[in-house]
Scaffold this active site. Structure first.
Site, mmCIF file in Angstrom:
data_model
loop_
_atom_site.group_PDB
_atom_site.id
_atom_site.type_symbol
_atom_site.label_atom_id
_atom_site.label_comp_id
_atom_site.label_asym_id
_atom_site.label_seq_id
_atom_site.Cartn_x
_atom_site.Cartn_y
_atom_site.Cartn_z
ATOM 1 N N GLU B 130 0.826 -1.207 0.000
ATOM 2 C CA GLU B 130 0.000 0.000 0.000
ATOM 3 C C GLU B 130 0.858 1.253 0.000
ATOM 4 O OE1 GLU B 130 -2.781 -0.909 -1.062
ATOM 5 O OE2 GLU B 130 -4.111 -0.068 0.467
ATOM 6 N N THR B 183 -5.645 8.650 -4.297
ATOM 7 C CA THR B 183 -5.739 8.572 -2.841
ATOM 8 C C THR B 183 -4.916 9.663 -2.162
ATOM 9 O OG1 THR B 183 -5.994 6.192 -3.031
ATOM 10 C CG2 THR B 183 -5.424 7.033 -0.866
#
Lengths: 319, 319
Positions: B130, B183
């Site tokens: 991530e 994001t």
């Protein structure tokens, strides 16, 4: 005429990370109210014991009578009531003293009137009592005092109160160091804004704490009892706070925190024996530091207030 | 040599009020990874399908292969692996695309190596994936993708991940409007500090949401799905957000929110029929506004990744 005696329990608000949204009741201490109906048409506060003369004698200003007056006004009932308040717990202690008095008064008058309101419907009246006592109509003491058990105040607007499961045998150790911190001041020292990162940490812990209670997971409760927002500020006002935390955890408490706005501290414990060991260690520590304290040990109170009718009750109440 | 096929599910992170601490997996969509061991001594990324040529081809830079390289390095294993990634879900969509790839890769290599690590032990490797994909090692997508179900990240330091109960039959409606919100940017528009009062409102809702899941109380889940901190900021980036919310609630969704950092939106629903009605209403609304979208309907994924061995497995794995 009819009379009633009501015991309402002390409560631990906030419960570590759950500032303003969690609270639970304990079996001891608590307040006792004795109430008799009469023909005077007025609410009178005839006896106050155990307050060392420090609570208001004016029925409109003392929480226990003020909530009864509000209740009767709201229902449009003109009824004489004589109230005796037996304070059996310290106030200004962070143990929900004003809540216990308000709840005992409200449950008493509601019983005497034949229960026109449900326990949940009494909650807003009790919250108004909190506003009178400490300037803020918070619910995290009155709700568990009224409903028993562990209570989540999910929302204040609209008011949404949820009883949560409590693991069997869960015990609480309470220690009240004899110093005073008024709730108003304890609130005023809090910051108005907090770092988002801390807020995330806090709601992760709140989520863990609630999941721990709901799934009977004492380890999870223990890991989740961390308050990174309120406690670091308020702990400064409490003598020997970090030493007491360390001692409580050494005695195998699940967690340790400030009860309400302090100065009382609480530990959740897996059983009463652990709770006794915790209070022994904490009161000894305070004593070493020259501070008197009072300790209480009990399981979580699950049933809320206890009612005893002093004269034959209405047939409606006891069919 | 040995080969494996792994499906890893898409995930909804944040779950309304549970920013950075809650996430759940869905049955569809998800990513598929096919992996074969070989004698090359290198990890190669030989096939990527379904990404329209937009993902990195360099094995050190693509999440799916990077996590496999890290995993092998960590265990001190020199092993040739050929990876094929079949993207079966959009990325940059808020559905945990990079997590699904990373988890599929990690579960695949761990199976092929004879499961030296538990599913929980794979989590830090997936979190590193991530970090590579979006600059932040958050766990609220990778944890549910890896473990299935609804997952609480109680704490990041130390990492504490808790699977929560999920009410039977709970369904999710997902709608991905074809606009892109990286994001990183979605995080950057958030304020660094929030009002304490809003934080309290948020953790009251988080507590209610968790209690609702744990006690199978759909009404409580519904009342608690309110995000006063993140959603008001991020919703601005999502077309027709408030109209979609209204439509979802009219179709009897339990709640509506942003999936991850968006632009996908999700609704939790009491059953699949409601979820289908919600996606129909939302995609029609977006279409009216000239925005293409993709919809997915499924129950909550409870089992996590699905593994299929393509050649006879080690006897250790299947005794």
């Amino acid at each position: 005429m009819k009379g009633i005696k009501v015991f309402a329990p002390a409560t631990v608000a906030n419960v570590s990370c759950g500032y303003d949204v969690l609270g639970f009741a304990v079996n001891t201490p608590g307040d006792e109210v004795v109430m008799h109906l009469n023909d005077s048409g007025e609410v009178s506060l005839d006896v106050i014991e155990g307050d060392e003369g420090r609570l208001p004698r004016d029925p409109a200003k003392n929480t226990v009578s003020a909530v009864v007056i509000n209740y009767l006004n709201h229902l449009g009932i003109k009824q004489g009531v004589s109230i005796a308040l037996y304070k059996k717990m310290p106030f200004g202690s962070g143990l929900g003293s004003s809540s216990a008095s308000a709840v005992a008064g409200l449950v008493g008058i509601n019983e005497l009137m034949g229960k026109p309101l449900t326990q949940e419907q009494l909650l807003p009246f009790a919250m108004e009592g909190e506003r009178l006592a400490c300037g803020n109509a918070h619910a995290d003491n009155v709700a568990p005092a009224l409903l028993g058990g562990l209570v989540l105040i999910r929302s204040y607007n609209p008011l949404d109160v949820v009883k949560l499961p409590v693991p069997a045998g869960l015990a609480c150790a309470l220690v009240y160091p004899h110093v005073e911190i008024p709730t108003k001041e304890a609130r005023q020292i809090l910051r108005t804004h907090v770092p988002l990162q801390d807020a995330v940490t806090q709601w992760g812990n709140v989520a863990g704490l609630v999941a721990g209670f709901c799934t009977n997971n004492l380890d999870l409760i223990s890991r989740s009892m961390q308050d990174v927002i309120i406690e670091p500020v308020r702990a400064m006002l409490i003598p020997c706070f970090s030493e007491m935390r360390q001692l409580a955890m050494e005695q195998k408490a699940l967690g340790f925190g400030i009860s309400g706005s302090g100065p009382s501290v609480f530990s959740l414990c897996s059983n009463l024996d652990v709770a006794r060991n915790v209070t022994a260690a904490l009161t000894a520590k305070l004593s070493e530091a020259g501070i008197d304290s009072t300790a209480y040990v009990s399981e979580i109170n699950l049933q809320g207030p206890q009612v005893k009718h002093l004269q034959p009750a209405l047939s409606k109440q006891h069919p």
